[in-house]
Scaffold this motif. Structure first.
Motif, PDB file in Angstrom:
ATOM      1  N   GLN A 156       0.829  -1.209   0.000  1.00 42.19           N
ATOM      2  CA  GLN A 156       0.000   0.000   0.000  1.00 42.19           C
ATOM      3  C   GLN A 156       0.861   1.256   0.000  1.00 42.19           C
ATOM      4  O   GLN A 156       1.701   1.424   0.878  1.00 42.19           O
ATOM      5  N   MET A 157       0.634   2.138  -0.977  1.00 44.57           N
ATOM      6  CA  MET A 157       1.267   3.451  -0.951  1.00 44.57           C
ATOM      7  C   MET A 157       0.621   4.298   0.147  1.00 44.57           C
ATOM      8  O   MET A 157      -0.566   4.128   0.453  1.00 44.57           O
ATOM      9  N   LEU A 158       1.402   5.201   0.725  1.00 47.59           N
ATOM     10  CA  LEU A 158       0.897   6.091   1.780  1.00 47.59           C
ATOM     11  C   LEU A 158       1.345   7.523   1.496  1.00 47.59           C
ATOM     12  O   LEU A 158       2.381   7.749   0.863  1.00 47.59           O
ATOM     13  N   ASN A 159       0.561   8.467   1.959  1.00 51.20           N
ATOM     14  CA  ASN A 159       0.802   9.893   1.781  1.00 51.20           C
ATOM     15  C   ASN A 159       1.538  10.410   3.019  1.00 51.20           C
ATOM     16  O   ASN A 159       1.091  10.166   4.137  1.00 51.20           O
ATOM     17  N   THR A 160       2.672  11.072   2.823  1.00 53.03           N
ATOM     18  CA  THR A 160       3.451  11.547   3.969  1.00 53.03           C
ATOM     19  C   THR A 160       3.890  12.987   3.724  1.00 53.03           C
ATOM     20  O   THR A 160       4.244  13.354   2.609  1.00 53.03           O
ATOM     21  N   ASN A 161       3.838  13.777   4.759  1.00 55.30           N
ATOM     22  CA  ASN A 161       4.214  15.192   4.686  1.00 55.30           C
ATOM     23  C   ASN A 161       5.641  15.373   4.163  1.00 55.30           C
ATOM     24  O   ASN A 161       6.566  14.720   4.629  1.00 55.30           O
ATOM     25  N   ALA A 162       5.797  16.261   3.185  1.00 55.61           N
ATOM     26  CA  ALA A 162       7.096  16.430   2.534  1.00 55.61           C
ATOM     27  C   ALA A 162       8.154  17.011   3.477  1.00 55.61           C
ATOM     28  O   ALA A 162       9.341  16.656   3.387  1.00 55.61           O
ATOM     29  N   ASP A 163       7.757  17.905   4.394  1.00 58.83           N
ATOM     30  CA  ASP A 163       8.720  18.450   5.366  1.00 58.83           C
ATOM     31  C   ASP A 163       9.288  17.335   6.237  1.00 58.83           C
ATOM     32  O   ASP A 163      10.484  17.306   6.547  1.00 58.83           O
ATOM     33  N   THR A 164       8.412  16.425   6.642  1.00 58.45           N
ATOM     34  CA  THR A 164       8.836  15.308   7.491  1.00 58.45           C
ATOM     35  C   THR A 164       9.778  14.387   6.730  1.00 58.45           C
ATOM     36  O   THR A 164      10.786  13.919   7.272  1.00 58.45           O
ATOM     37  N   ILE A 165       9.450  14.114   5.450  1.00 60.70           N
ATOM     38  CA  ILE A 165      10.331  13.282   4.638  1.00 60.70           C
ATOM     39  C   ILE A 165      11.700  13.943   4.506  1.00 60.70           C
ATOM     40  O   ILE A 165      12.740  13.289   4.648  1.00 60.70           O
ATOM     41  N   ALA A 166      11.699  15.252   4.291  1.00 56.36           N
ATOM     42  CA  ALA A 166      12.981  15.962   4.142  1.00 56.36           C
ATOM     43  C   ALA A 166      13.822  15.834   5.406  1.00 56.36           C
ATOM     44  O   ALA A 166      15.022  15.520   5.333  1.00 56.36           O
ATOM     45  N   SER A 167      13.214  16.049   6.569  1.00 59.64           N
ATOM     46  CA  SER A 167      14.022  15.972   7.794  1.00 59.64           C
ATOM     47  C   SER A 167      14.452  14.531   8.065  1.00 59.64           C
ATOM     48  O   SER A 167      15.589  14.286   8.488  1.00 59.64           O
ATOM     49  N   SER A 168      13.583  13.552   7.765  1.00 59.77           N
ATOM     50  CA  SER A 168      13.962  12.145   7.977  1.00 59.77           C
ATOM     51  C   SER A 168      15.142  11.758   7.081  1.00 59.77           C
ATOM     52  O   SER A 168      16.083  11.088   7.524  1.00 59.77           O
ATOM     53  N   LEU A 169      15.083  12.187   5.809  1.00 56.32           N
ATOM     54  CA  LEU A 169      16.184  11.875   4.891  1.00 56.32           C
ATOM     55  C   LEU A 169      17.468  12.578   5.333  1.00 56.32           C
ATOM     56  O   LEU A 169      18.557  11.988   5.294  1.00 56.32           O
ATOM     57  N   ALA A 170      17.330  13.838   5.755  1.00 58.21           N
ATOM     58  CA  ALA A 170      18.514  14.575   6.218  1.00 58.21           C
ATOM     59  C   ALA A 170      19.158  13.844   7.384  1.00 58.21           C
ATOM     60  O   ALA A 170      20.387  13.719   7.466  1.00 58.21           O
ATOM     61  N   ILE A 171      18.319  13.331   8.276  1.00 57.85           N
ATOM     62  CA  ILE A 171      18.847  12.628   9.454  1.00 57.85           C
ATOM     63  C   ILE A 171      19.599  11.359   9.050  1.00 57.85           C
ATOM     64  O   ILE A 171      20.743  11.154   9.450  1.00 57.85           O
ATOM     65  N   ILE A 172      18.962  10.502   8.242  1.00 51.72           N
ATOM     66  CA  ILE A 172      19.659   9.233   7.942  1.00 51.72           C
ATOM     67  C   ILE A 172      20.892   9.468   7.075  1.00 51.72           C
ATOM     68  O   ILE A 172      21.847   8.721   7.144  1.00 51.72           O
ATOM     69  N   LEU A 173      20.888  10.512   6.261  1.00 53.95           N
ATOM     70  CA  LEU A 173      22.046  10.760   5.403  1.00 53.95           C
ATOM     71  C   LEU A 173      23.173  11.470   6.151  1.00 53.95           C
ATOM     72  O   LEU A 173      24.305  11.520   5.667  1.00 53.95           O
ATOM     73  N   SER A 174      22.884  11.973   7.350  1.00 53.86           N
ATOM     74  CA  SER A 174      23.934  12.674   8.104  1.00 53.86           C
ATOM     75  C   SER A 174      24.978  11.705   8.673  1.00 53.86           C
ATOM     76  O   SER A 174      26.020  12.125   9.148  1.00 53.86           O
ATOM     77  N   ASN A 175      24.700  10.398   8.593  1.00 52.65           N
ATOM     78  CA  ASN A 175      25.754   9.416   8.922  1.00 52.65           C
ATOM     79  C   ASN A 175      26.790   9.313   7.809  1.00 52.65           C
ATOM     80  O   ASN A 175      27.884   8.781   8.029  1.00 52.65           O
ATOM     81  N   HIS A 176      26.427   9.763   6.610  1.00 51.55           N
ATOM     82  CA  HIS A 176      27.295   9.583   5.440  1.00 51.55           C
ATOM     83  C   HIS A 176      27.821  10.899   4.882  1.00 51.55           C
ATOM     84  O   HIS A 176      28.805  10.903   4.155  1.00 51.55           O
ATOM     85  N   PHE A 177      27.125  11.988   5.184  1.00 49.74           N
ATOM     86  CA  PHE A 177      27.485  13.289   4.625  1.00 49.74           C
ATOM     87  C   PHE A 177      27.347  14.369   5.701  1.00 49.74           C
ATOM     88  O   PHE A 177      26.675  14.172   6.715  1.00 49.74           O
TER      89      PHE A 177
END
Lengths: 262, 262
Positions: A156-177
């Motif tokens: 099932q696809m789900l709708n998620t707030n874009a601001d939240t996705i941005a901060s979540s991605l920033a967090i997980i990528l901060s281990n690498h960059f």
């Protein structure tokens, strides 16, 4: 660690063709590794109107029934995402358009029904995200462009707030960059007076934020963005900028950087 | 070289939820590197009807005006592609949904207007395709799922026949893999008698094909598929199979393999 810009561009920019084009030129030209997260703007609502699918919002979040998740999957994941990708390609940026379902980048859980049934809205499972895929793309010269959609792992696809996705991605990528999270919108930054572009608040710390909230000096719409920003910083993101979509990518000076949150 | 299945699944399978689910289970379970190319089925036409966008076909190709390219970008690149990706993820296949614009995989040229103006239809520029990106994904455990959309490199999405995309991808990937191109549809293979599933033609060589065409023993709809198949074989693809979407992935025997073209 290498620098990475994680950039969220808001709906009002998406809806303005000329503004979007100049933002995408600035994005393509930024000489740094970068990820773009986009909203869907009013396109989904307009298409929904034509199809007889009503747009319902509670606390700024879209109520996502079965027809609506199909609608936003089409509009965010198809129309908006691929138009941005084609435009970036034409500007020499090797963009790859994705949702959170692709490569299992962003697994989510359908939000539990309490007072409000948000429908097919997903809360990000940060611990299960797939930074390896994004890192693979970034290290091979590709720029991921991500629509605000996730999936539940059960089809099932789900709708998620874009601001939240941005901060979540920033967090997980901060281990690498070394990650700079940038919320781009049509204003010059967080404003003291929403009608005065000259009233940009240059710096928000937690103390300043608490004070501004106490004094009711911030408009409600900006609060989730700032909350997401502090969550990101608490989890390893280097800094967060909020401001004009073009200034923040090509012309970052003390005067144009918008609002710095740290 | 390692084996690679390049699999095209047709519109009639996409339109049948139960058939699609069992096909995707077979695809997910196939223990081999694989790329999926899908059509859009009748979903785009149905949505177009609701939106007052007429579906016009000439020689089996959709006439793609400005509204129609937006429609198919939404439906093929968004709704259909992401539903397939989410379903494959739920079956343990690490799918990544893409169009030809993403990573510049499939640059195309808007078809020149001669007698017929096909509109925003793209002819693949095979020599400029990006196999490196697909190879990167495949070698890292991801399965690309590709919608029948390309782009002109100037910011415009284009509509391209899914069979053609499948054979083009099979050709460029045959430098890196031992490629089997598989056209999956709802029939058991190329049939002598379209109403008799027992009349599968097991083998088509160029000589046999010429003979069958002379005798008018093949229905028109299958001819472009066979032409694409021979073009692929002439350009390095190992073999082409045409047949039932499920048999060809999990249960390939002399009796179930459908039609072999070589």
């Amino acid at each position: 660690m290498e620098d990475l810009f994680v950039i969220k561009v808001g709906g009002n920019v998406i809806d303005d063709a000329a503004f979007l084009a100049s933002f995408l030129s600035a994005f393509a030209a930024a000489p740094v590794k970068k990820v773009l997260i986009h909203g869907g703007g009013k396109i989904a609502s307009r298409l929904g109107d034509k199809l007889g699918i009503e747009s319902n919002y509670v606390n700024g979040r879209r109520i996502t029934d079965g027809d609506t998740i199909d609608l936003v999957t089409m509009v965010y994941g198809g129309l908006v995402n691929k138009k941005i990708v084609a435009a970036l390609q034409s500007k020499g940026c090797n963009a790859v358009g994705l949702t959170g379902a692709d490569a299992d980048i962003i697994p989510a859980i359908k939000r539990t029904v309490k007072e409000i049934d948000y429908g097919f809205v997903g809360d990000v499972q940060t611990g299960k995200m797939n930074p390896a895929f994004l890192t693979l793309l970034l290290n091979n010269g590709y720029s991921p462009v991500i629509a605000p959609l996730t999936h539940d792992g059960k089809g099932q696809m789900l709708n998620t707030n874009a601001d939240t996705i941005a901060s979540s991605l920033a967090i997980i990528l901060s281990n690498h960059f070394h990650v700079r999270l940038i919320y781009c919108f049509e204003k010059k930054g967080v404003l003291q007076d929403i009608n005065d572009e000259g009233s940009v608040i240059r710096l928000i710390t937690k103390d300043i934020y608490a004070h501004l909230k106490n004094e009711h000096k911030l408009f409600d719409g900006i609060l989730p963005k700032i909350d997401n920003a502090f969550a990101a910083i608490d989890s390893g993101v280097q800094e967060v900028l909020i401001g004009d979509a073009r200034d923040l990518l090509t012309n970052i000076t003390e005067d144009t950087r918008g609002t710095l949150i740290k």
